[in-house]
Design an enzyme around this catalytic site. Structure first.
Site, PDB file in Angstrom:
ATOM      1  N   HIS A 262      -1.114  -5.462  11.552  1.00 32.61           N
ATOM      2  CA  HIS A 262      -1.146  -5.551   9.882  1.00 32.61           C
ATOM      3  C   HIS A 262      -2.857  -6.704  10.183  1.00 32.61           C
ATOM      4  CE1 HIS A 262      -1.084  -5.834   5.430  1.00 32.61           C
ATOM      5  NE2 HIS A 262      -0.555  -4.719   5.884  1.00 32.61           N
ATOM      6  N   ASP A 313       4.889   1.324   8.040  1.00 32.50           N
ATOM      7  CA  ASP A 313       5.311   2.164   8.699  1.00 32.50           C
ATOM      8  C   ASP A 313       5.304   2.755   8.987  1.00 32.50           C
ATOM      9  OD1 ASP A 313       2.678   3.543   5.984  1.00 32.50           O
ATOM     10  OD2 ASP A 313       1.562   1.925   7.338  1.00 32.50           O
TER      11      ASP A 313
HETATM   12  C1  LIG Z   1      -3.563  -2.287  10.749  1.00 31.80           C
HETATM   13  C2  LIG Z   1      -4.859  -2.672  11.853  1.00 31.80           C
HETATM   14  C3  LIG Z   1      -5.640  -2.243  11.049  1.00 31.80           C
HETATM   15  C4  LIG Z   1      -5.722  -3.307  11.324  1.00 31.80           C
HETATM   16  O1  LIG Z   1      -6.085  -4.438  12.212  1.00 31.80           O
HETATM   17  P1  LIG Z   1      -7.668  -5.230  12.050  1.00 31.80           P
HETATM   18  O2  LIG Z   1      -6.717  -6.507  10.789  1.00 31.80           O
HETATM   19  O3  LIG Z   1      -8.960  -4.759  11.827  1.00 31.80           O
HETATM   20  O4  LIG Z   1      -6.634  -6.162  13.464  1.00 31.80           O
HETATM   21  P2  LIG Z   1      -8.218  -5.241  14.671  1.00 31.80           P
HETATM   22  O5  LIG Z   1      -7.916  -3.520  14.847  1.00 31.80           O
HETATM   23  O6  LIG Z   1      -8.834  -5.858  15.256  1.00 31.80           O
HETATM   24  O7  LIG Z   1      -6.399  -5.574  15.919  1.00 31.80           O
HETATM   25  C5  LIG Z   1      -7.099  -6.871  16.606  1.00 31.80           C
HETATM   26  C6  LIG Z   1      -6.548  -6.797  18.059  1.00 31.80           C
HETATM   27  O8  LIG Z   1      -5.168  -6.150  17.973  1.00 31.80           O
HETATM   28  C7  LIG Z   1      -4.830  -5.125  19.009  1.00 31.80           C
HETATM   29  N1  LIG Z   1      -3.881  -4.389  17.838  1.00 31.80           N
HETATM   30  C8  LIG Z   1      -4.286  -3.909  16.636  1.00 31.80           C
HETATM   31  N2  LIG Z   1      -3.267  -3.137  16.294  1.00 31.80           N
HETATM   32  C9  LIG Z   1      -2.483  -2.165  17.472  1.00 31.80           C
HETATM   33  C10 LIG Z   1      -1.919  -1.301  17.588  1.00 31.80           C
HETATM   34  N3  LIG Z   1      -1.446  -1.016  16.350  1.00 31.80           N
HETATM   35  N4  LIG Z   1      -1.889  -1.024  18.674  1.00 31.80           N
HETATM   36  C11 LIG Z   1      -2.379  -1.784  20.011  1.00 31.80           C
HETATM   37  N5  LIG Z   1      -3.334  -2.516  19.726  1.00 31.80           N
HETATM   38  C12 LIG Z   1      -3.444  -2.729  18.519  1.00 31.80           C
HETATM   39  C13 LIG Z   1      -6.354  -4.421  18.744  1.00 31.80           C
HETATM   40  O9  LIG Z   1      -6.813  -3.305  19.272  1.00 31.80           O
HETATM   41  C14 LIG Z   1      -7.217  -5.807  18.711  1.00 31.80           C
HETATM   42  O10 LIG Z   1      -7.252  -5.823  20.125  1.00 31.80           O
HETATM   43  P3  LIG Z   1      -8.570  -6.866  21.414  1.00 31.80           P
HETATM   44  O11 LIG Z   1      -9.075  -7.867  20.417  1.00 31.80           O
HETATM   45  O12 LIG Z   1      -7.944  -6.652  22.476  1.00 31.80           O
HETATM   46  O13 LIG Z   1      -9.315  -4.903  20.568  1.00 31.80           O
HETATM   47  C15 LIG Z   1      -4.137  -2.748  13.127  1.00 31.80           C
HETATM   48  O14 LIG Z   1      -3.152  -3.141  13.658  1.00 31.80           O
HETATM   49  C16 LIG Z   1      -4.002  -1.096  13.692  1.00 31.80           C
HETATM   50  O15 LIG Z   1      -4.708  -0.580  13.221  1.00 31.80           O
HETATM   51  N6  LIG Z   1      -2.873  -0.882  13.893  1.00 31.80           N
HETATM   52  C17 LIG Z   1      -2.540   0.328  13.613  1.00 31.80           C
HETATM   53  C18 LIG Z   1      -2.812   1.631  12.167  1.00 31.80           C
HETATM   54  C19 LIG Z   1      -1.463   0.625  11.625  1.00 31.80           C
HETATM   55  O16 LIG Z   1      -0.465   0.339  11.661  1.00 31.80           O
HETATM   56  N7  LIG Z   1      -1.790   1.170   9.734  1.00 31.80           N
HETATM   57  C20 LIG Z   1      -1.088   0.608   8.910  1.00 31.80           C
HETATM   58  C21 LIG Z   1      -1.216  -1.013   8.346  1.00 31.80           C
HETATM   59  S1  LIG Z   1      -0.145  -0.738   7.170  1.00 31.80           S
END
Ligand SMILES: CC(C)(COP(=O)(O)OP(=O)(O)OC[C@H]1O[C@@H](n2cnc3c(N)ncnc32)[C@H](O)[C@@H]1OP(=O)(O)O)[C@@H](O)C(=O)NCCC(=O)NCCS
Length: 376
Positions: A262, A313
């Site tokens: 998140h 979710d």
């Molecule tokens: C929610 C989300 C978009 C937040 O994104 P963010 O704050 O931009 O964080 P990032 O995507 O930059 O993630 C940071 C790190 O954790 C990892 N990470 C984050 N969520 C992850 C997941 N669900 N699965 C695997 N790795 C994940 C990223 O790959 C990244 O790793 P890195 O630094 O080695 O590249 C992200 O956690 C995600 O894509 N989750 C899955 C989708 C989801 O469940 N969305 C609903 C949100 S309520």
């Protein structure tokens, strides 16, 4: 870029406005709507009460709730041309696309569509809270070759959704669990879809345009679309035995695991444990722990390998599955709940509006001499 200006990719950590609607406090593992703890609301309230709280800022008394609930119950019908349009659409249409288009079209049937006063927007919000479940269930039934079921004014918001989908009233436990998911999905600060609603509202465009923007934004799997993707993942994994090997392979391939991580909650989503308890209750009641056992294993592996917690979710995905909801409706159902929060934010934005218009850093080519077309 000037030295005093900062850039944060994805606007992470950027404060983009002032709001009195909800407070997410990850350090205290707290989420409040208008100052009320989400745990208390999930335990004691029903969705209609929470929607009123978000829209009006105060919990309703009995008579206010009765009036508000009556307004919702009596405005669930869709204009006939919208039902006709649903019947004309390809049956493979994406349900979020359909919802987005119907919300947009509803403006043509609303005499207050271009009235952006506080009162008119509250009236429109009540109408959309009432009508979105009808759009979802009608499109689902029509795409499956069935006639839509007319809403039943004797039923609550949660009960009526199931009734319009299947023609049967849900049992008390299903109703309570579904209602709780709706409460927990109803509002969450400046999340992406709410922000896009506020951006659209800030141009002094209309309420329906702002909600249409929000529905389109919610669709993405990094936001509301994650609940559908999480369930598809659990189904693909298929068994407890396959959970760890499947995840290890997916993580080795740098796949994102939907329903985990998140932007704001780095130590766990306040809503997820509330839902996990409900998921466990469902597993116990059914005497079948498959989804709960698999969920525990996914959580264990994600914590061990990535230090990531489930977000709202993840438990919602298998709860919806266990209460018999079609996967392709999970994200539309998120919208059916979040409409209360979106509407509260649109109204708040307009009550104290300033155009939302940030800047970007330019990294394109420097000055280039124009070449006439015949010389290229
Ligand atoms: C929610 C989300 C978009 C937040 O994104 P963010 O704050 O931009 O964080 P990032 O995507 O930059 O993630 C940071 C790190 O954790 C990892 N990470 C984050 N969520 C992850 C997941 N669900 N699965 C695997 N790795 C994940 C990223 O790959 C990244 O790793 P890195 O630094 O080695 O590249 C992200 O956690 C995600 O894509 N989750 C899955 C989708 C989801 O469940 N969305 C609903 C949100 S309520």
């Amino acid at each position: 870029m000037e030295a005093t200006q900062t850039y944060s990719p994805g606007l992470e950590g950027v404060i983009a406005g002032v709001s009195q609607i909800s407070q997410v406090n990850p350090d205290l593992d707290s989420l409040t709507y208008r100052g009320y703890d989400i745990r208390d609301l999930a335990k004691h309230a029903q969705y209609e009460e929470v929607a009123y709280l978000l829209l009006y800022g105060e919990l309703p008394n009995k008579s206010q709730l009765e009036t508000f609930t009556q307004k919702i119950k009596t405005q669930r019908d869709l204009p006939a041309p919208i039902v006709t349009m649903l019947k004309a659409l390809p049956k493979e249409s994406n349900y979020m696309d359909v919802l987005r288009s119907c919300v947009s079209l509803l403006s043509s049937f609303d005499p207050q569509a271009q009235d952006s006063s506080h009162e008119a927007n509250l009236a429109k919000a009540t109408r959309l809270i009432a009508k979105i479940p009808t759009i979802i269930t009608s499109s689902y039934r029509i795409f499956h070759g069935e006639e839509p079921i007319q809403p039943d004014t004797s039923l609550s918001h949660a009960q009526n959704f199931f009734y319009m989908l299947r023609g049967e009233k849900p049992d008390a436990m299903t109703t309570k669990i579904f209602d709780t998911t709706m409460i927990l999905y109803a509002e969450h600060g400046f999340n992406a879809s709410t922000f896009s609603a506020r951006v659209t509202a800030s141009t002094l465009s209309d309420y329906y345009s702002a909600v249409t923007s929000a529905v389109g934004t919610l669709k993405g799997p990094l936001h509301g679309g994650a609940n559908e993707e999480a369930m598809k993942m659990l189904l693909e994994i298929g068994s407890l035995a396959n959970t760890e090997p499947w995840l290890m392979k997916a993580l080795a391939q740098k796949q994102k695991i939907m329903g985990f991580g998140h932007r704001v909650y780095k130590k766990g989503d306040t809503r997820a444990p509330i839902l996990k308890v409900l998921g466990n209750e469902l597993c116990n009641q059914r005497g079948d722990s498959q989804w709960c056992d698999m969920a525990d294993k996914v959580e264990e592996v994600m914590m061990r390998e990535k230090g990531l917690f489930p977000n709202v979710d993840f438990p919602t995905s298998y709860i919806y599955y266990m209460i018999g909801l079609p996967i392709e409706l999970y994200t539309p159902l998120f919208a059916a709940s979040r409409i209360a929060g979106w509407s509260a934010h649109i109204i708040e934005q307009l009550d104290n509006n300033r155009l939302i218009r940030p800047k970007s850093i330019y990294e394109g080519p420097k000055h280039r001499e124009y070449t006439l077309l015949e010389q290229r």
